[in-house]
Design an enzyme around this catalytic site. Structure first.
Site, PDB file in Angstrom:
ATOM      1  N   ARG A 149      -3.849  -2.395   7.635  1.00 28.50           N
ATOM      2  CA  ARG A 149      -5.158  -2.099   8.206  1.00 28.50           C
ATOM      3  C   ARG A 149      -4.987  -1.066   9.317  1.00 28.50           C
ATOM      4  O   ARG A 149      -3.905  -0.915   9.886  1.00 28.50           O
ATOM      5  CB  ARG A 149      -5.790  -3.360   8.793  1.00 28.50           C
ATOM      6  CG  ARG A 149      -6.053  -4.479   7.787  1.00 28.50           C
ATOM      7  CD  ARG A 149      -6.663  -5.683   8.500  1.00 28.50           C
ATOM      8  NE  ARG A 149      -6.977  -6.773   7.574  1.00 28.50           N
ATOM      9  CZ  ARG A 149      -6.187  -7.814   7.329  1.00 28.50           C
ATOM     10  NH1 ARG A 149      -5.007  -7.902   7.949  1.00 28.50           N
ATOM     11  NH2 ARG A 149      -6.547  -8.762   6.476  1.00 28.50           N
ATOM     12  N   LYS A 173      -5.233  -9.935  11.358  1.00 26.29           N
ATOM     13  CA  LYS A 173      -6.456 -10.577  11.849  1.00 26.29           C
ATOM     14  C   LYS A 173      -6.136 -11.968  12.388  1.00 26.29           C
ATOM     15  O   LYS A 173      -5.325 -12.694  11.824  1.00 26.29           O
ATOM     16  CB  LYS A 173      -7.489 -10.682  10.722  1.00 26.29           C
ATOM     17  CG  LYS A 173      -8.150  -9.359  10.378  1.00 26.29           C
ATOM     18  CD  LYS A 173      -9.281  -9.563   9.388  1.00 26.29           C
ATOM     19  CE  LYS A 173     -10.047  -8.267   9.149  1.00 26.29           C
ATOM     20  NZ  LYS A 173     -11.156  -8.462   8.185  1.00 26.29           N
ATOM     21  N   HIS A 242      -8.358   2.922   5.335  1.00 30.38           N
ATOM     22  CA  HIS A 242      -8.562   1.776   4.444  1.00 30.38           C
ATOM     23  C   HIS A 242      -8.480   2.186   2.972  1.00 30.38           C
ATOM     24  O   HIS A 242      -8.194   1.348   2.115  1.00 30.38           O
ATOM     25  CB  HIS A 242      -9.899   1.100   4.751  1.00 30.38           C
ATOM     26  CG  HIS A 242      -9.781  -0.393   4.839  1.00 30.38           C
ATOM     27  ND1 HIS A 242      -9.047  -1.027   5.824  1.00 30.38           N
ATOM     28  CD2 HIS A 242     -10.268  -1.382   4.046  1.00 30.38           C
ATOM     29  CE1 HIS A 242      -9.114  -2.343   5.638  1.00 30.38           C
ATOM     30  NE2 HIS A 242      -9.844  -2.579   4.566  1.00 30.38           N
ATOM     31  N   ARG A 245      -4.997   1.659   2.094  1.00 28.80           N
ATOM     32  CA  ARG A 245      -4.753   0.218   1.911  1.00 28.80           C
ATOM     33  C   ARG A 245      -5.267  -0.242   0.551  1.00 28.80           C
ATOM     34  O   ARG A 245      -4.574  -0.966  -0.175  1.00 28.80           O
ATOM     35  CB  ARG A 245      -5.441  -0.561   3.040  1.00 28.80           C
ATOM     36  CG  ARG A 245      -5.340  -2.082   2.946  1.00 28.80           C
ATOM     37  CD  ARG A 245      -5.894  -2.699   4.226  1.00 28.80           C
ATOM     38  NE  ARG A 245      -6.289  -4.096   4.097  1.00 28.80           N
ATOM     39  CZ  ARG A 245      -5.479  -5.123   4.261  1.00 28.80           C
ATOM     40  NH1 ARG A 245      -4.196  -4.923   4.504  1.00 28.80           N
ATOM     41  NH2 ARG A 245      -5.925  -6.368   4.165  1.00 28.80           N
ATOM     42  N   HIS A 268      -4.419 -11.390   3.301  1.00 26.70           N
ATOM     43  CA  HIS A 268      -5.718 -12.004   3.033  1.00 26.70           C
ATOM     44  C   HIS A 268      -5.602 -13.525   3.147  1.00 26.70           C
ATOM     45  O   HIS A 268      -4.685 -14.125   2.582  1.00 26.70           O
ATOM     46  CB  HIS A 268      -6.201 -11.658   1.622  1.00 26.70           C
ATOM     47  CG  HIS A 268      -6.728 -10.269   1.508  1.00 26.70           C
ATOM     48  ND1 HIS A 268      -6.861  -9.628   0.291  1.00 26.70           N
ATOM     49  CD2 HIS A 268      -7.161  -9.378   2.438  1.00 26.70           C
ATOM     50  CE1 HIS A 268      -7.346  -8.409   0.485  1.00 26.70           C
ATOM     51  NE2 HIS A 268      -7.541  -8.245   1.782  1.00 26.70           N
ATOM     52  N   TYR A 277      -9.422  -6.428  -6.459  1.00 27.71           N
ATOM     53  CA  TYR A 277      -8.509  -5.440  -7.028  1.00 27.71           C
ATOM     54  C   TYR A 277      -8.235  -5.690  -8.506  1.00 27.71           C
ATOM     55  O   TYR A 277      -7.796  -4.792  -9.210  1.00 27.71           O
ATOM     56  CB  TYR A 277      -7.211  -5.401  -6.222  1.00 27.71           C
ATOM     57  CG  TYR A 277      -7.452  -4.980  -4.800  1.00 27.71           C
ATOM     58  CD1 TYR A 277      -7.818  -3.669  -4.486  1.00 27.71           C
ATOM     59  CD2 TYR A 277      -7.398  -5.894  -3.757  1.00 27.71           C
ATOM     60  CE1 TYR A 277      -8.094  -3.283  -3.191  1.00 27.71           C
ATOM     61  CE2 TYR A 277      -7.664  -5.513  -2.455  1.00 27.71           C
ATOM     62  CZ  TYR A 277      -8.012  -4.220  -2.181  1.00 27.71           C
ATOM     63  OH  TYR A 277      -8.293  -3.845  -0.901  1.00 27.71           O
TER      64      TYR A 277
END
Length: 302
Positions: A149, A173, A242, A245, A268, A277
């Site tokens: 990210r 995150k 992004h 990514r 994730h 994806y």
């Protein structure tokens, strides 16, 4: 104290709770702050403890009419819901008027990705004679190599790299740490950059990537440099970190088919986030099928 001042203080207390107790990233806290400001603006003189479900429905409908997408409204309602959960728990509010309200559905959009050839074209630029180009090559190679990210890339420190092992430690995150692989091209670009980093870095600056003024590079600068490089290389102008990514995830899934591994590398929390994806991968396979299968190809006009 006026109602407006009191409500602003409640909002500030909640944002402090998100930053200090839940340890959410500054970017996430900024997003919450925008959404809660929107709620306060919509409520106007109505106290937060007087808002009912019909008020919140009207607010959502009003924002939808102003052009907010279903996805944006869903994010906003989630922020409001969390705010009211905090108010019921810590400030004695009786109910949560946002419970049970759903945003209108938006058409699903797949993330934009580069093809492997476009990614190679973007990254294959000379960097040996230009310090900024050397830095940019290292940043962009690492972003694509490891699926970082933007905030993760900007937050890296030299000690986060283990290039002999081909890995990097990333804080994602929620302050979660993960180890990501670093490809050989990215590792080589990083070694070249590390030889020169100290010629730029001002005392006390700890970031891996420096601005031309010796300060830790900002997210905005990384984004701007990537857009400039994409234009120079003749790749789409609508490129941002992004996209690298997304491209990393899509290309890795096409090659390996291992959704769990891609989830782990992207950081994730839920596999459902990574599953987007698989749709990109299916699009890729569909194009190959349409172009090559004898029963799929359109007949040429005679």
């Amino acid at each position: 104290m006026t109602s407006g001042n009191h409500q602003a203080e409640l909002a500030s207390a909640y944002l402090f709770h998100l930053a200090k107790e839940r340890r959410l990233s500054p970017l996430t806290c900024e997003s919450y702050a925008r959404d809660i400001r929107a709620l306060l603006n919509l409520a106007q003189e109505t106290p937060l403890d007087r808002l009912q479900i019909h008020h919140v429905r009207r607010f959502a409908a009003q924002l939808h009419g102003e052009g907010f997408s279903g996805r944006s409204l869903a994010r906003m309602l989630s922020a409001w819901r969390g705010f009211y959960r905090y108010l019921t728990r810590d400030h004695g509010y009786a109910s949560n008027p946002c419970d049970g309200i759903r945003a209108p559905k938006s058409p699903k959009t797949l993330p934009h990705t580069l093809s492997p050839d476009e990614a190679a074209k973007l990254l294959e630029f000379p960097a040996s004679d230009d310090l900024m180009a050397l830095r940019d090559k290292a940043m962009f190679e690492l972003c694509y190599s490891s699926g970082l990210r933007l905030g993760e890339l900007a937050g890296l420190k030299p000690e986060d790299l283990s290039l002999d092992d081909g890995t990097a430690r990333v804080i994602g995150k929620g302050g979660k740490t993960r180890i990501v692989p670093v490809g050989s091209k990215a590792a080589q670009a990083l070694r070249e950059w590390m030889k020169q980093r100290q010629t730029l870095a001002k005392p006390g600056e700890t970031g891996l990537f420096m601005s031309r003024y010796g300060k830790n590079i900002s997210r905005r600068s990384i984004d701007q440099r990537l857009k400039i490089q994409a234009l120079r290389q003749g790749v789409s102008a609508n490129i941002h970190p992004h996209v690298l990514r997304h491209s990393f995830a899509s290309h890795l899934l096409q090659s390996s088919g291992d959704l769990r591994a891609v989830q782990e590398m992207l950081g994730h929390a839920s596999i459902s986030t990574t599953q987007v994806y698989t749709h990109l991968d299916f699009q890729h396979l569909s194009k190959i099928y349409d172009a090559t299968h004898p029963r799929a190809r359109k007949k040429e006009k005679s």
